[in-house]
Design a protein around this motif. Structure first.
Motif, PDB file in Angstrom:
ATOM      1  N   PHE A  53       0.816  -1.221   0.000  1.00  0.00           N
ATOM      2  CA  PHE A  53       0.000   0.000   0.000  1.00  0.00           C
ATOM      3  C   PHE A  53       0.852   1.276   0.000  1.00  0.00           C
ATOM      4  CE2 PHE A  53      -3.345  -2.913   1.012  1.00  0.00           C
ATOM      5  CZ  PHE A  53      -4.514  -2.283   0.626  1.00  0.00           C
ATOM      6  N   GLY A  62      -4.037   8.496   0.699  1.00  0.00           N
ATOM      7  CA  GLY A  62      -4.675   7.988  -0.512  1.00  0.00           C
ATOM      8  C   GLY A  62      -6.098   8.468  -0.596  1.00  0.00           C
ATOM      9  N   ASP A 113     -11.177   4.989  -0.835  1.00  0.00           N
ATOM     10  CA  ASP A 113     -11.249   3.544  -1.079  1.00  0.00           C
ATOM     11  C   ASP A 113      -9.974   2.837  -0.635  1.00  0.00           C
ATOM     12  OD1 ASP A 113     -13.709   3.919  -2.114  1.00  0.00           O
ATOM     13  OD2 ASP A 113     -13.086   3.847  -4.208  1.00  0.00           O
ATOM     14  N   LYS A 114      -8.837   3.443  -0.956  1.00  0.00           N
ATOM     15  CA  LYS A 114      -7.561   2.829  -0.594  1.00  0.00           C
ATOM     16  C   LYS A 114      -7.431   2.742   0.928  1.00  0.00           C
ATOM     17  CE  LYS A 114      -2.589   3.713  -0.879  1.00  0.00           C
ATOM     18  NZ  LYS A 114      -1.558   4.698  -1.253  1.00  0.00           N
ATOM     19  N   PHE A 126      -7.184  -0.687   3.205  1.00  0.00           N
ATOM     20  CA  PHE A 126      -6.040  -0.920   4.089  1.00  0.00           C
ATOM     21  C   PHE A 126      -6.518  -1.233   5.513  1.00  0.00           C
ATOM     22  CE2 PHE A 126      -2.321   0.814   6.572  1.00  0.00           C
ATOM     23  CZ  PHE A 126      -1.422  -0.161   6.189  1.00  0.00           C
TER      24      PHE A 126
END
Lengths: 157, 157
Positions: free
Chosen positions: B107, B125, B128-129, B133
């Protein structure tokens, strides 16, 4: 003196305005504020940096604790891990792109968008690092800046 | 529908509470808010994400423009560059440290503090990221989370 206050709140309508109102009613200027959801999406954490009298701050914290949607209030110690995020759009052309990339490298920043006349760079760090980076970018021509407030977590347990 | 509003304000006492109050008076829940100084330290930029009726939002933006300390209000388009910063403290021991480091690597996150029983990780980010995570970290045991609101800059010129 600067104080970093962390406030866990129920993610309800109007909490933010009430909390911010409490500080401004007591004459505290909020220097930085960040609000985001926690691992539980019904609960948000507000991180607020204010400067002002310690005794009055203690009163404000007591009043915060009485607000119905406030779960927990605590002051974060100076030794905690603090981070701030900056997005900056800077003028760039093919002549100075290399110089900019070198700065980005040294500061472990990231280029996240590029066009013929500009670049958008992302950098995280403590306040000093971010200010030093901005200062070095100034000669290139800073077009736009967006910055989150500072967030903090205690170290270790 | 979600709207991202960017507001440039004079860095005066009480502005934040007034702006937040305007949204909550009209029934908008603020999902995310980030406030930080710009390249000019007398001016701050607030980035607010709200969901709600488009017509009412237009009225709120008109009212914001009338506030004395508000310099500029605009809605940020969906195609802009958006970033959020997360700090997360997760349980770790020597047995699972390698697995965590692998996730951090994938990530492009950073480990910024470590103790015998936990780690603090930083990640930036889009939403969504960050949620993906967090989901992957959950089995390890999330101890604490702090998150800035989302900030945004338009692409190109």
């Amino acid at each position: 003196m600067k104080h970093t206050i962390s406030i866990l709140v129920e993610n309800h309508f109007g909490v933010l305005a009430r909390v911010a109102g409490l500080f401004s009613a007591r004459g505290f200027n909020i220097e930085s504020l960040a609000v985001g959801e926690t691992e539980d999406d019904t609960i948000s954490r507000m991180t607020i940096i204010v400067s002002g009298d310690e005794n009055i701050l203690e009163q404000v914290m007591k009043q915060l604790n009485k607000l119905i949607d406030v779960i927990k209030v605590n002051e974060i110690s100076a030794s905690s891990v603090k981070r701030d995020l900056l997005l900056v759009k800077v003028s760039s052309n093919k002549n100075n792109r290399k110089d900019l990339m070198q700065l980005v490298d040294i500061f472990r920043a990231k280029i996240i968008d590029i066009s013929s006349g500009s670049m958008v760079i992302e950098i995280t760090g403590d306040e000093d690092k971010i200010l030093a980076f901005l200062e070095l970018l100034t000669p290139f021509g800073i077009k736009e800046v967006a910055r989150t407030g500072i967030i903090a977590l205690s170290r270790g347990h």
